[in-house]
Write a protein that holds these residues in place. Structure first.
Motif, PDB file in Angstrom:
ATOM      1  N   UNK A  36      18.856  -7.292   3.756  1.00 50.48           N
ATOM      2  CA  UNK A  36      19.317  -7.363   5.025  1.00 50.48           C
ATOM      3  C   UNK A  36      20.530  -8.514   4.676  1.00 50.48           C
ATOM      4  N   UNK A  37      21.515  -8.334   5.449  1.00 48.68           N
ATOM      5  CA  UNK A  37      22.802  -9.396   5.235  1.00 48.68           C
ATOM      6  C   UNK A  37      22.384 -10.529   5.945  1.00 48.68           C
ATOM      7  N   UNK A  47       9.067 -13.962   5.589  1.00 53.86           N
ATOM      8  CA  UNK A  47       7.829 -13.708   5.065  1.00 53.86           C
ATOM      9  C   UNK A  47       7.451 -14.976   4.169  1.00 53.86           C
ATOM     10  N   UNK A  48       7.048 -16.075   4.928  1.00 54.29           N
ATOM     11  CA  UNK A  48       6.901 -17.466   4.110  1.00 54.29           C
ATOM     12  C   UNK A  48       5.763 -17.367   3.216  1.00 54.29           C
ATOM     13  N   UNK A  49       4.522 -16.764   3.644  1.00 56.04           N
ATOM     14  CA  UNK A  49       3.395 -16.520   2.944  1.00 56.04           C
ATOM     15  C   UNK A  49       2.295 -17.347   3.036  1.00 56.04           C
ATOM     16  N   UNK A  50       1.268 -17.545   2.397  1.00 57.94           N
ATOM     17  CA  UNK A  50       0.292 -18.605   2.366  1.00 57.94           C
ATOM     18  C   UNK A  50       0.687 -19.400   1.192  1.00 57.94           C
ATOM     19  N   UNK A 115      14.258 -15.718  -1.707  1.00 52.11           N
ATOM     20  CA  UNK A 115      14.916 -14.319  -1.839  1.00 52.11           C
ATOM     21  C   UNK A 115      15.000 -13.633  -0.671  1.00 52.11           C
ATOM     22  N   UNK A 116      16.201 -12.842  -0.603  1.00 55.29           N
ATOM     23  CA  UNK A 116      16.616 -12.124   0.660  1.00 55.29           C
ATOM     24  C   UNK A 116      15.454 -10.955   1.059  1.00 55.29           C
ATOM     25  N   UNK A 117      14.828 -10.545   0.046  1.00 56.21           N
ATOM     26  CA  UNK A 117      13.570  -9.701   0.301  1.00 56.21           C
ATOM     27  C   UNK A 117      12.752 -10.235   1.201  1.00 56.21           C
ATOM     28  N   UNK A 118      12.468 -11.451   1.416  1.00 56.01           N
ATOM     29  CA  UNK A 118      11.677 -12.173   2.438  1.00 56.01           C
ATOM     30  C   UNK A 118      12.197 -11.982   3.929  1.00 56.01           C
ATOM     31  N   UNK A 119      13.513 -11.569   4.208  1.00 52.25           N
ATOM     32  CA  UNK A 119      13.953 -11.671   5.500  1.00 52.25           C
ATOM     33  C   UNK A 119      13.406 -10.523   6.042  1.00 52.25           C
ATOM     34  N   UNK A 120      12.999 -10.719   7.453  1.00 52.00           N
ATOM     35  CA  UNK A 120      12.338  -9.761   8.529  1.00 52.00           C
ATOM     36  C   UNK A 120      13.391  -9.459   9.837  1.00 52.00           C
TER      37      UNK A 120
END
Length: 166
Positions: A36-37, A47-50, A115-120
């Motif tokens: 996502x831009x 997606x920050x995670x645990x 990383x941009x892969x985490x963006x929702x």
């Protein structure tokens, strides 16, 4: 995979299995092809995670947390600063103007690379004046840093281990 209700219960109870659930979601996130831009000053749920210890965790079934995009390096990497809905004060916090009817505080001490892969999804944009204040606060944190020489750092470690004369 466990139901969303079971995941949320485990997250609230801080059970060790939550790491296993996050690991599944993290693998899914890694496999994402769509980037996502994003731009500096935007606030995104990611997606920050645990995480461990006092590091901020994401919440809910996707382990989401809002993050301010502080510095964009390229289309894949950025420095982000996590937000909390709790009112916090001090050198390592900055209160943003309300967004979507919610007060938000930046946790400046938890600035990190994402990383941009985490963006929702994007939830807002930080006003220019507030963003300039955040830049100054981060610079002040860096400028106030006290540095130890490697020798003095080793000396402190030896004292902690009970061997001050080594």
């Amino acid at each position: 995979m466990a139901s969303l209700k079971n995941i949320n219960q485990k997250i609230q109870q801080n059970e060790p299995e939550v790491f296993d659930v996050w690991n599944i979601i993290k693998k899914e996130t890694e496999e994402r092809d769509v980037l996502l831009g994003f731009k500096v000053r935007e606030v995104w749920f990611i997606r920050m995670g645990k995480n461990i210890g006092f590091e901020q965790d994401g919440r809910g079934g996707e382990f989401l947390r809002p993050v301010l995009v502080f510095k964009r390096f390229n289309k894949q990497l950025f420095w982000g600063i996590p937000l909390t809905g709790k009112k916090r004060e001090g050198a390592y916090y900055y209160s943003l103007p309300a967004m979507r009817g919610r007060n938000n505080t930046l946790i400046l001490s938890q600035l990190r690379l994402f990383d941009a892969k985490r963006l929702r999804y994007k939830i807002g944009v930080c006003p220019v004046s507030a963003f300039c204040d955040v830049i100054m606060r981060i610079k002040n944190i860096i400028d106030d840093q006290e540095f130890e020489t490697p020798a003095s750092a080793g000396e402190a470690r030896r004292h902690l281990q009970g061997n001050p004369n080594k």
